[in-house]
Design a protein around this motif. Structure first.
Motif, PDB file in Angstrom:
ATOM      1  N   LEU A   1       0.860  -1.233  -0.009  1.00  0.00           N
ATOM      2  CA  LEU A   1      -0.199   0.102  -0.017  1.00  0.00           C
ATOM      3  C   LEU A   1       0.767   1.260  -0.135  1.00  0.00           C
ATOM      4  O   LEU A   1       0.565   2.117  -0.883  1.00  0.00           O
ATOM      5  CB  LEU A   1      -0.926   0.008   1.227  1.00  0.00           C
ATOM      6  N   LEU A   2       1.679   1.301   0.776  1.00  0.00           N
ATOM      7  CA  LEU A   2       2.775   2.422   1.000  1.00  0.00           C
ATOM      8  C   LEU A   2       3.978   1.994   0.362  1.00  0.00           C
ATOM      9  O   LEU A   2       4.541   0.938   0.979  1.00  0.00           O
ATOM     10  CB  LEU A   2       2.669   2.908   2.261  1.00  0.00           C
ATOM     11  N   THR A   3       4.715   2.703  -0.169  1.00  0.00           N
ATOM     12  CA  THR A   3       6.135   2.637  -0.550  1.00  0.00           C
ATOM     13  C   THR A   3       6.987   2.859   0.773  1.00  0.00           C
ATOM     14  O   THR A   3       6.822   3.329   1.955  1.00  0.00           O
ATOM     15  CB  THR A   3       6.774   3.564  -1.292  1.00  0.00           C
ATOM     16  N   PRO A   4       8.198   1.997   0.712  1.00  0.00           N
ATOM     17  CA  PRO A   4       9.044   2.126   1.863  1.00  0.00           C
ATOM     18  C   PRO A   4       9.634   3.812   2.250  1.00  0.00           C
ATOM     19  O   PRO A   4       9.481   4.064   3.412  1.00  0.00           O
ATOM     20  CB  PRO A   4      10.597   1.640   1.481  1.00  0.00           C
ATOM     21  N   ALA A   5       9.556   4.471   1.223  1.00  0.00           N
ATOM     22  CA  ALA A   5       9.952   6.088   1.536  1.00  0.00           C
ATOM     23  C   ALA A   5       8.902   6.522   2.385  1.00  0.00           C
ATOM     24  O   ALA A   5       8.824   7.273   3.266  1.00  0.00           O
ATOM     25  CB  ALA A   5      10.071   6.808   0.426  1.00  0.00           C
ATOM     26  N   GLU A   6       7.371   6.226   1.872  1.00  0.00           N
ATOM     27  CA  GLU A   6       6.178   6.661   2.612  1.00  0.00           C
ATOM     28  C   GLU A   6       6.511   6.250   4.094  1.00  0.00           C
ATOM     29  O   GLU A   6       6.056   6.837   4.999  1.00  0.00           O
ATOM     30  CB  GLU A   6       4.841   6.310   1.647  1.00  0.00           C
ATOM     31  N   GLN A   7       6.447   4.862   4.164  1.00  0.00           N
ATOM     32  CA  GLN A   7       6.578   4.303   5.477  1.00  0.00           C
ATOM     33  C   GLN A   7       7.544   5.000   6.321  1.00  0.00           C
ATOM     34  O   GLN A   7       7.344   5.375   7.546  1.00  0.00           O
ATOM     35  CB  GLN A   7       7.032   2.918   5.706  1.00  0.00           C
ATOM     36  N   ALA A   8       8.609   5.192   5.884  1.00  0.00           N
ATOM     37  CA  ALA A   8       9.801   6.178   6.581  1.00  0.00           C
ATOM     38  C   ALA A   8       9.142   7.445   7.078  1.00  0.00           C
ATOM     39  O   ALA A   8       9.648   8.046   8.221  1.00  0.00           O
ATOM     40  CB  ALA A   8      10.979   6.047   5.959  1.00  0.00           C
ATOM     41  N   ARG A   9       8.402   8.033   6.174  1.00  0.00           N
ATOM     42  CA  ARG A   9       7.923   9.414   6.241  1.00  0.00           C
ATOM     43  C   ARG A   9       7.108   9.480   7.436  1.00  0.00           C
ATOM     44  O   ARG A   9       6.897  10.504   8.443  1.00  0.00           O
ATOM     45  CB  ARG A   9       7.118  10.090   5.180  1.00  0.00           C
ATOM     46  N   LEU A  10       6.126   8.475   7.598  1.00  0.00           N
ATOM     47  CA  LEU A  10       5.205   8.459   8.787  1.00  0.00           C
ATOM     48  C   LEU A  10       5.791   7.991   9.817  1.00  0.00           C
ATOM     49  O   LEU A  10       5.280   8.335  11.054  1.00  0.00           O
ATOM     50  CB  LEU A  10       4.253   7.198   8.229  1.00  0.00           C
ATOM     51  N   THR A  11       6.754   7.232  10.126  1.00  0.00           N
ATOM     52  CA  THR A  11       7.342   6.840  11.207  1.00  0.00           C
ATOM     53  C   THR A  11       7.998   7.924  12.242  1.00  0.00           C
ATOM     54  O   THR A  11       8.686   8.461  11.779  1.00  0.00           O
ATOM     55  CB  THR A  11       8.311   5.736  11.128  1.00  0.00           C
TER      56      THR A  11
END
Length: 701
Positions: free
Chosen positions: A434-444
């Protein structure tokens, strides 16, 4: 009221004023009667509960019957013609002709009805004023020379300070119809606006009335250009539905959602003026206010949290807590020991999971099913059914609670979102695909708090927590929800409203051209899908009655640059004024313009980029000009300095837009924000600038 022979105009005016005075006295008697019942309710009620309910009902009734002496009790009158002859009679239609298409019901024929904001009766219970929402009142808005609907004469009244000053008749039975040429209608529409928004019951147009009277079951979306009255349509629809379905909606409730507190303050007086005092008003932030907002997200992070993909991420995160049974349950019960094997435990968890219940409801269902299996064993062994105390004891027994904590552990919305944004591994599992690794990193979170309680939540986090709350438990729903300025709702905010209107209907109001949020809608169908109302009708309102044509034409120059597919606004107002000036000293020019504006009647709104508000307020104060608070409009204070980000939905007679280029430069969708600012004027617009105007407007000078 039975029709009598006509008299002189002066006599008729005096008779109408006498009817107004008598109607006010009748309303006063109705209120006094309600106050008496309220005061003595505890003496007639049979018990404390009944007394409390009666007291609430009567207190509400007293509030509904409040009278504002500055507002007329009625604004129009319908005189119905004689009943049409029966088909086939000597006076009937000619052979082969349509039989009496304008016929009216016998009960209305030959009668006259005053139409007003609420129902008023005399001491005998006969109506002196009909509520504008009553079925017969529909003809006041819909009847025309082409379709008189049995109305012979439609009369409109002119008022000043609550006193009747004039009237104007349209002889529909003779083909006479004034329409928007009515001087009384025009005067009411153009009346200066000071303080909160007023109702529009005296000026509702046929296309607006059709929306106002839409069925409760129907969800509708109104794409309304500036000045077309979309906000008024939504509020009056709420009032109409409460009139038609009072008990049903009193139980389920009506909710009005606005973009900010300033807007809610501005519209707060409309429904009470119509006698509706129990409508809840809130911003989206109020609805999702489970956590205290103490942090601000980076814009890119906020946009990601408002993305609809986060709903599926959260759903997966919730479901990840559900486990598989790994061992049987053994429960001691006095001299008995009850055992539930692994297979039945797996079956009941699987069955509950398939039911797609809210998580907390599913946990309770698993507990109840486990207790049910224990109950069967007890009944088989003891030949009798255990009581409620036994069932409660089994449900709280350590083996049962330990089993629940293993396969369906308790989850809180705050705890779930805290773990998701603090734990990269949990987020990676829930966001896989659903989310790219970059998007996941942005959320964390880089430095998460140790607990949910200690977390500094952002406004976007609050929306995620509300989504989680909807997954965990069933939220309270409303029978009808009115959502204004809906073009700025994100998909996740739409879902928050959808959870509160799952079994009710929605009136969605907005203008795609006025979308200023980073996630602003560009297609109403997408917003309606997120709201759970994909089949709702989208109805455009393009003809405005409030914003002068010269102002609309100026603002419409921005439309090609806004990248939205909406029809240009039109205006029937040929008055008004537009003044666009280059100045050397913005502050001095603004103070001078405000002083000049105060020579006219009405309110003055000074709209500036947010960072210039404090300076302009100080300059006006130094010049002895009193300014008001946009969050709490006061009719006694005519001048308000408004940040451009808060002006949406508000109106002022004279608007001064200061430095448009600064408004545009302040945010990515600055041109949309400027379009909003330019369309707040209902009489005069002045644009002051030192920096060149944005390109779409520059050719105006």
């Amino acid at each position: 009221m039975i029709l009598h022979a006509p008299t002189s105009l002066a006599d008729e005016l005096a008779a109408e004023q006498a009817h107004l005075d008598a109607s006010r006295q009748a309303l006063r008697r109705m209120r006094e009667r309600a106050e008496t019942l309220f005061a003595g309710g505890d003496k007639v009620a049979g018990d404390a509960y009944t007394a409390e309910q009666l007291g609430r009902h009567m207190a509400r009734r007293v509030a509904e019957l409040a009278d504002d002496p500055s507002t007329p009790l009625f604004f129009g009158r319908l005189d119905f013609g004689p009943a049409a002859p029966a088909p086939g009679s000597a006076a009937g239609s000619a052979p082969g002709s349509a039989a009496g298409s304008d016929a009216v019901e016998v009960e209305h024929a030959g009668h006259a009805y005053h139409v007003g904001r609420r129902h008023v009766t005399d001491e005998a219970g006969e109506p002196m004023v009909l509520d504008w929402r009553a079925p017969v009142s529909r003809s006041f808005y819909r009847a025309s020379a082409r379709d008189p609907q049995g109305v012979a004469v439609r009369r409109r009244f002119g008022f000043s300070g609550g006193a009747l000053t004039s009237f104007e008749d349209e002889r529909l039975d003779r083909g006479e119809e004034l329409g928007t040429a009515s001087r009384i209608l025009t005067a009411e529409i153009e009346r200066p606006r000071v303080g909160p928004m007023r109702d529009i019951v005296a000026t509702i147009q046929p296309e607006q009335d059709e929306l106002v009277r839409a069925d409760l079951a129907d969800s509708i979306c109104v794409q309304g250009a500036p000045g077309t009255g979309k906000t008024a349509v939504g509020l009056h629809r709420a009032a109409y539905l409460l009139y038609l379905h009072r008990e049903r909606l009193r139980r389920s409730g009506v909710l009005v959602v606005g973009p900010n507190r300033a807007f809610l303050s501005y519209i707060a007086a409309v429904l009470p003026a119509l006698g509706e005092v129990e409508v809840e008003q809130a911003t989206v932030e109020d609805l999702v206010g489970r956590v205290t907002v103490r942090a601000v997200d980076d814009p890119a992070v906020a946009a990601l949290k408002h993305d609809v993909r986060m709903a599926e991420v959260l759903r997966r995160a919730v479901e990840s807590h559900i486990g598989e049974p790994t061992e049987p349950i053994m429960v001691s019960d006095g001299s008995y020991r009850w055992r539930i094997g692994l297979d039945p435990l797996r079956r009941l968890v699987t069955e509950t999971r398939r039911e797609r219940l809210p998580y907390a409801v599913g946990r309770d269902r698993v507990r109840a099913r486990v207790v049910g299996l224990l109950q069967r064993q007890a009944e088989a062994r003891r030949a009798e059914s255990p009581g409620d105390a036994w069932l409660r004891r089994m449900g709280k027994s350590r083996p049962v609670t330990a089993f629940l904590d293993t396969v369906w552990p308790a989850v809180t919305p705050e705890g779930l979102v805290h773990r998701l944004l603090a734990d990269p591994e949990l987020l990676a599992t829930a966001a896989d695909g659903l989310l790219t690794p970059a998007e996941q990193a942005r959320l964390t979170w880089a430095k998460p708090a140790r607990t949910a309680k200690a977390t500094k939540w952002s406004a976007a986090d609050a929306v995620l927590v509300d989504e989680a709350a909807g997954l965990v438990d069933r939220p309270t729903g409303f029978g009808h929800v009115v959502v204004d300025e809906a073009q700025d709702l994100s998909p996740m905010q739409c879902r928050a409203i959808a959870r509160r209107s799952e079994h009710g209907s929605v009136t969605l109001l907005g203008d795609l051209a006025q979308g200023t949020a980073p996630w602003a809608a560009t297609d109403w169908r997408e917003s309606l899908a997120h709201l759970g109302k994909p089949d709702a009708a989208v109805v455009p309102l393009t003809v405005g009655f409030r914003v002068p044509a010269v102002v609309v034409a100026f603002a419409n120059r921005l439309l090609p640059a806004l990248a939205v597919d909406v029809p240009p606004a039109e205006s029937l107002r040929r008055d008004g004024a537009l003044d666009v000036r280059t100045v050397d000293d913005l502050t001095a020019a603004t103070v001078a313009e405000v002083r000049a504006a105060l020579a006219h009647d009405g309110s003055v709104g000074v709209i500036v980029a947010d960072d210039a508000v404090a300076g302009l307020r100080a300059a006006l104060t130094a010049a002895d000009v009193v300014t008001g608070d946009p969050d709490a409009p006061d009719p006694a204070t005519r001048v308000t300095v408004v940040p451009a980000t808060l002006v949406k939905g508000l109106e002022y007679d004279h608007v001064v837009v200061v430095e448009p280029a600064a408004v545009v430069a302040a945010e990515p969708r600055g041109l949309h924000r400027l379009y909003v600012a330019l369309t707040r004027a209902v009489s005069r617009l002045t644009v002051l600038h030192t920096t060149p105007l944005p390109a779409p407007l520059a050719r105006m000078e």
